[in-house]
Scaffold this motif. Sequence first.
Motif, PDB file in Angstrom:
ATOM      1  N   GLY A  22     -67.384 -63.715  15.428  1.00 39.24           N
ATOM      2  CA  GLY A  22     -68.630 -63.902  14.726  1.00 39.24           C
ATOM      3  C   GLY A  22     -69.565 -64.868  15.433  1.00 39.24           C
ATOM      4  N   ALA A  23     -69.020 -65.681  16.327  1.00 39.30           N
ATOM      5  CA  ALA A  23     -69.823 -66.679  17.035  1.00 39.30           C
ATOM      6  C   ALA A  23     -70.253 -66.176  18.413  1.00 39.30           C
ATOM      7  N   CYS A  24     -70.348 -64.874  18.589  1.00 35.94           N
ATOM      8  CA  CYS A  24     -70.714 -64.291  19.880  1.00 35.94           C
ATOM      9  C   CYS A  24     -72.156 -64.607  20.247  1.00 35.94           C
ATOM     10  N   ASP A  25     -72.433 -64.480  21.536  1.00 34.81           N
ATOM     11  CA  ASP A  25     -73.791 -64.680  22.025  1.00 34.81           C
ATOM     12  C   ASP A  25     -74.688 -63.545  21.543  1.00 34.81           C
ATOM     13  N   ARG A  26     -75.927 -63.925  21.206  1.00 33.23           N
ATOM     14  CA  ARG A  26     -76.949 -62.944  20.845  1.00 33.23           C
ATOM     15  C   ARG A  26     -78.211 -63.295  21.601  1.00 33.23           C
ATOM     16  N   TRP A  27     -78.945 -62.271  21.983  1.00 32.35           N
ATOM     17  CA  TRP A  27     -80.195 -62.452  22.718  1.00 32.35           C
ATOM     18  C   TRP A  27     -81.130 -61.344  22.312  1.00 32.35           C
ATOM     19  N   SER A  28     -82.359 -61.708  22.022  1.00 29.92           N
ATOM     20  CA  SER A  28     -83.388 -60.695  21.833  1.00 29.92           C
ATOM     21  C   SER A  28     -84.717 -61.287  22.278  1.00 29.92           C
ATOM     22  N   SER A  29     -85.555 -60.418  22.810  1.00 28.14           N
ATOM     23  CA  SER A  29     -86.902 -60.848  23.183  1.00 28.14           C
ATOM     24  C   SER A  29     -87.854 -59.696  22.936  1.00 28.14           C
ATOM     25  N   LYS A  30     -89.032 -60.054  22.468  1.00 22.11           N
ATOM     26  CA  LYS A  30     -90.071 -59.062  22.221  1.00 22.11           C
ATOM     27  C   LYS A  30     -91.386 -59.671  22.669  1.00 22.11           C
ATOM     28  N   CYS A  31     -92.035 -58.998  23.578  1.00 27.09           N
ATOM     29  CA  CYS A  31     -93.311 -59.473  24.101  1.00 27.09           C
ATOM     30  C   CYS A  31     -94.425 -58.599  23.548  1.00 27.09           C
ATOM     31  N   ASP A  32     -95.290 -59.187  22.736  1.00 27.54           N
ATOM     32  CA  ASP A  32     -96.401 -58.460  22.137  1.00 27.54           C
ATOM     33  C   ASP A  32     -97.530 -58.245  23.132  1.00 27.54           C
ATOM     34  N   THR A  33     -97.710 -59.181  24.032  1.00 25.52           N
ATOM     35  CA  THR A  33     -98.760 -59.089  25.038  1.00 25.52           C
ATOM     36  C   THR A  33     -98.164 -59.541  26.370  1.00 25.52           C
ATOM     37  N   ASP A  34     -98.956 -59.513  27.410  1.00 25.52           N
ATOM     38  CA  ASP A  34     -98.501 -60.006  28.703  1.00 25.52           C
ATOM     39  C   ASP A  34     -98.272 -61.517  28.672  1.00 25.52           C
ATOM     40  N   ASN A  35     -98.822 -62.181  27.661  1.00 26.10           N
ATOM     41  CA  ASN A  35     -98.818 -63.637  27.640  1.00 26.10           C
ATOM     42  C   ASN A  35     -97.938 -64.277  26.573  1.00 26.10           C
ATOM     43  N   THR A  36     -97.482 -63.517  25.567  1.00 24.54           N
ATOM     44  CA  THR A  36     -96.747 -64.095  24.450  1.00 24.54           C
ATOM     45  C   THR A  36     -95.459 -63.312  24.183  1.00 24.54           C
ATOM     46  N   CYS A  37     -94.361 -64.051  24.011  1.00 24.21           N
ATOM     47  CA  CYS A  37     -93.076 -63.435  23.688  1.00 24.21           C
ATOM     48  C   CYS A  37     -92.384 -64.232  22.588  1.00 24.21           C
ATOM     49  N   LYS A  38     -91.565 -63.546  21.792  1.00 25.63           N
ATOM     50  CA  LYS A  38     -90.679 -64.155  20.800  1.00 25.63           C
ATOM     51  C   LYS A  38     -89.254 -63.961  21.314  1.00 25.63           C
ATOM     52  N   ILE A  39     -88.463 -65.023  21.275  1.00 28.45           N
ATOM     53  CA  ILE A  39     -87.106 -64.979  21.827  1.00 28.45           C
ATOM     54  C   ILE A  39     -86.134 -65.576  20.822  1.00 28.45           C
ATOM     55  N   GLY A 106     -81.322 -73.946  14.924  1.00 28.74           N
ATOM     56  CA  GLY A 106     -80.169 -73.813  14.034  1.00 28.74           C
ATOM     57  C   GLY A 106     -78.896 -74.196  14.766  1.00 28.74           C
ATOM     58  N   ASP A 107     -77.767 -74.030  14.104  1.00 29.55           N
ATOM     59  CA  ASP A 107     -76.484 -74.326  14.740  1.00 29.55           C
ATOM     60  C   ASP A 107     -76.235 -73.317  15.849  1.00 29.55           C
ATOM     61  N   ASP A 108     -76.263 -73.783  17.084  1.00 27.17           N
ATOM     62  CA  ASP A 108     -76.022 -72.964  18.277  1.00 27.17           C
ATOM     63  C   ASP A 108     -76.961 -71.770  18.386  1.00 27.17           C
ATOM     64  N   LYS A 109     -78.177 -71.896  17.851  1.00 28.00           N
ATOM     65  CA  LYS A 109     -79.173 -70.836  18.033  1.00 28.00           C
ATOM     66  C   LYS A 109     -80.562 -71.452  17.991  1.00 28.00           C
ATOM     67  N   VAL A 110     -81.499 -70.725  18.597  1.00 32.04           N
ATOM     68  CA  VAL A 110     -82.878 -71.184  18.614  1.00 32.04           C
ATOM     69  C   VAL A 110     -83.787 -69.954  18.661  1.00 32.04           C
ATOM     70  N   GLU A 111     -84.919 -70.061  17.970  1.00 33.90           N
ATOM     71  CA  GLU A 111     -85.952 -69.034  18.025  1.00 33.90           C
ATOM     72  C   GLU A 111     -87.161 -69.665  18.701  1.00 33.90           C
ATOM     73  N   LEU A 112     -87.677 -68.991  19.716  1.00 32.32           N
ATOM     74  CA  LEU A 112     -88.740 -69.528  20.559  1.00 32.32           C
ATOM     75  C   LEU A 112     -89.954 -68.615  20.565  1.00 32.32           C
ATOM     76  N   THR A 113     -91.128 -69.217  20.799  1.00 32.69           N
ATOM     77  CA  THR A 113     -92.328 -68.474  21.144  1.00 32.69           C
ATOM     78  C   THR A 113     -92.754 -68.993  22.500  1.00 32.69           C
ATOM     79  N   THR A 114     -93.042 -68.073  23.428  1.00 33.27           N
ATOM     80  CA  THR A 114     -93.480 -68.471  24.755  1.00 33.27           C
ATOM     81  C   THR A 114     -94.896 -67.952  24.985  1.00 33.27           C
ATOM     82  N   THR A 115     -95.702 -68.760  25.618  1.00 37.33           N
ATOM     83  CA  THR A 115     -97.055 -68.348  25.958  1.00 37.33           C
ATOM     84  C   THR A 115     -97.373 -68.829  27.369  1.00 37.33           C
ATOM     85  N   ARG A 116     -98.205 -68.074  28.042  1.00 39.14           N
ATOM     86  CA  ARG A 116     -98.711 -68.475  29.364  1.00 39.14           C
ATOM     87  C   ARG A 116    -100.119 -67.930  29.509  1.00 39.14           C
ATOM     88  N   PRO A 117    -100.940 -68.598  30.363  1.00 38.73           N
ATOM     89  CA  PRO A 117    -102.337 -68.158  30.509  1.00 38.73           C
ATOM     90  C   PRO A 117    -102.440 -66.751  31.088  1.00 38.73           C
TER      91      PRO A 117
END
Length: 117
Positions: A22-39, A106-117
Amino acid sequence: MRRPVRALVSAAALTALAVPLGACDRWSSKCDTDNTCKILIQGDQFHDFPRPYDKDHGLKSADRIRLVSATQGGEALIQAGGVENTCTQGSSFQVVDTTITCDVVGDDKVELTTTRP
């Protein structure tokens, strides 16, 4: 009397095997534009960053990211761009041209938003 004990021992052994799964690694990313992603990162394995940290390198990335550690409501330690960075919920850090914001820690997890110009 032996059968219930054997069944109990078998059930305990199966539970012990299932808990680490149940404690396995998980990864997801979704990029809405060339400049912004949710991870979403859970676990401590390296993952390919969805876009290069450097805006001049286009859309295909060879950059890596990983969550080193995180505690619920506390701090996340993230390795990105070969450097370890810390952040708390709502704070950001910079890697080359990319700003990485910790939306949820969270415990051993993080949700990120990334942006670049």
